[in-house]
Design a protein around this motif. Structure first.
Motif, PDB file in Angstrom:
ATOM      1  N   THR A 173       0.878  -1.286  -0.061  1.00  0.00           N
ATOM      2  CA  THR A 173      -0.200  -0.021  -0.072  1.00  0.00           C
ATOM      3  C   THR A 173       0.969   1.259   0.123  1.00  0.00           C
ATOM      4  O   THR A 173       0.369   2.215  -0.854  1.00  0.00           O
ATOM      5  CB  THR A 173      -0.812   0.030   1.312  1.00  0.00           C
ATOM      6  N   GLU A 231      -0.737   6.626  -6.880  1.00  0.00           N
ATOM      7  CA  GLU A 231      -1.624   7.818  -6.542  1.00  0.00           C
ATOM      8  C   GLU A 231      -0.960   9.250  -6.294  1.00  0.00           C
ATOM      9  O   GLU A 231      -1.637   9.908  -7.101  1.00  0.00           O
ATOM     10  CB  GLU A 231      -2.379   7.186  -5.125  1.00  0.00           C
ATOM     11  N   GLY A 262     -12.550   4.430  -3.040  1.00  0.00           N
ATOM     12  CA  GLY A 262     -13.037   3.199  -3.982  1.00  0.00           C
ATOM     13  C   GLY A 262     -14.706   3.260  -4.230  1.00  0.00           C
ATOM     14  O   GLY A 262     -14.764   3.093  -5.391  1.00  0.00           O
ATOM     15  N   THR A 301      -9.493   6.442 -12.233  1.00  0.00           N
ATOM     16  CA  THR A 301      -8.336   6.055 -11.544  1.00  0.00           C
ATOM     17  C   THR A 301      -8.939   5.303 -10.347  1.00  0.00           C
ATOM     18  O   THR A 301      -8.334   4.206 -10.150  1.00  0.00           O
ATOM     19  CB  THR A 301      -7.725   7.101 -10.881  1.00  0.00           C
ATOM     20  N   TYR A 302      -9.938   5.908  -9.568  1.00  0.00           N
ATOM     21  CA  TYR A 302     -10.478   5.111  -8.330  1.00  0.00           C
ATOM     22  C   TYR A 302     -11.654   4.248  -8.595  1.00  0.00           C
ATOM     23  O   TYR A 302     -11.849   3.204  -7.941  1.00  0.00           O
ATOM     24  CB  TYR A 302     -11.154   6.262  -7.399  1.00  0.00           C
ATOM     25  N   TYR A 347      -7.478   0.359  -8.482  1.00  0.00           N
ATOM     26  CA  TYR A 347      -7.507   0.650  -7.179  1.00  0.00           C
ATOM     27  C   TYR A 347      -8.653  -0.098  -6.413  1.00  0.00           C
ATOM     28  O   TYR A 347      -8.590  -0.338  -5.232  1.00  0.00           O
ATOM     29  CB  TYR A 347      -8.049   2.245  -7.367  1.00  0.00           C
ATOM     30  N   VAL A 398      -6.879  -2.695  -4.829  1.00  0.00           N
ATOM     31  CA  VAL A 398      -6.117  -2.137  -3.370  1.00  0.00           C
ATOM     32  C   VAL A 398      -7.243  -2.376  -2.587  1.00  0.00           C
ATOM     33  O   VAL A 398      -6.921  -2.814  -1.216  1.00  0.00           O
ATOM     34  CB  VAL A 398      -5.650  -0.833  -3.622  1.00  0.00           C
ATOM     35  N   CYS A 399      -8.635  -1.752  -2.632  1.00  0.00           N
ATOM     36  CA  CYS A 399      -9.609  -1.843  -1.652  1.00  0.00           C
ATOM     37  C   CYS A 399      -9.872  -3.120  -1.087  1.00  0.00           C
ATOM     38  O   CYS A 399     -10.191  -3.385   0.143  1.00  0.00           O
ATOM     39  CB  CYS A 399     -10.895  -1.187  -2.234  1.00  0.00           C
TER      40      CYS A 399
END
Length: 222
Positions: A76, A84, A142, A163-164, A169, A172-173
């Motif tokens: 992360t 990011e 997210g 991006t989100y 991403y 990642v969440c």
């Protein structure tokens, strides 16, 4: 994509969550009415925020008890610093703001309050305290990205939204959600809501969520 059962419990227990994820700043991103100056003001403050946020995730590495936890928290940190933050640098560079100017941005008090709260949670508590303070930012963006990708009526801020909302991403969440579930199970068991710590963790998550609302408010007030 699910973000984990513990996160869902924290989110559902937070009265501030809808005010954060459906804030006027978020709606203005989706319909393209957010003034460019307000967006750049937000990005500059968020760059500074992410520097401190990366430090907080680096602290999570030292608070980890297993190599698996260390891998996820370190990954992360990598994502924040090399991916990011890069989005902020690229977008601001297109507006004539270089990284040196970004780094020199004077922090607004809303930024100071939020970042120092998260760092204090980590320094004064264990990994669970830190994750509860970190989770609203990671998971909220997210959720917001997914919401805006489905509802936006303008492509003005499509780069930010994509991006989100994007697979990288969202993964990642999911990874952070799995980290939280595992960390909670390891430390307070498989029935965390029965633990005396549950209310404290929910409160910490809610405080960080309210600080996110304040960050959006700041974004609308350059």
């Amino acid at each position: 994509m699910t973000y984990g059962t513990v996160f869902a419990g924290w989110r559902d227990a937070s009265p501030a969550w809808p005010a954060y994820t459906r804030h006027a700043f978020v709606q203005d991103l989706g319909d393209g009415t957010l003034p460019r100056a307000a967006f750049l003001h937000y990005l500059k403050q968020d760059y500074v925020f992410l520097v401190h946020f990366a430090r907080a995730w680096a602290l999570a590495v030292t608070k980890s008890e297993t190599v698996a936890e260390m891998r996820l928290t370190a990954a992360t940190v990598h994502g924040l610093i090399n991916e990011e933050i890069a989005l902020h640098i690229k977008t601001c560079a297109e507006a004539g703001i270089d990284e040196a100017a970004l780094f020199a941005t004077q922090e607004r008090q809303e930024n100071l309050a939020y970042t120092r709260y998260v760092l204090d949670a980590g320094h004064s508590g264990d990994l669970l305290d830190l994750l509860a303070a970190l989770a609203p930012c990671v998971m909220g963006y997210g959720e917001i990205g997914t919401y805006l990708a489905q509802t936006k009526t303008s492509d003005t801020y499509a780069g930010w939204i994509d991006t989100y909302a994007g697979d990288a991403y969202q993964q990642v969440c999911a990874n952070v959600g799995a980290l939280i579930d595992g960390a909670v199970a390891r430390r307070i068991g498989d029935a965390p809501q029965a633990s005396p710590r549950w209310a404290t963790l929910c409160a910490r998550f809610d405080t960080a969520t309210r600080l996110e609302v304040g960050f959006w408010d700041m974004g609308l007030a350059p």
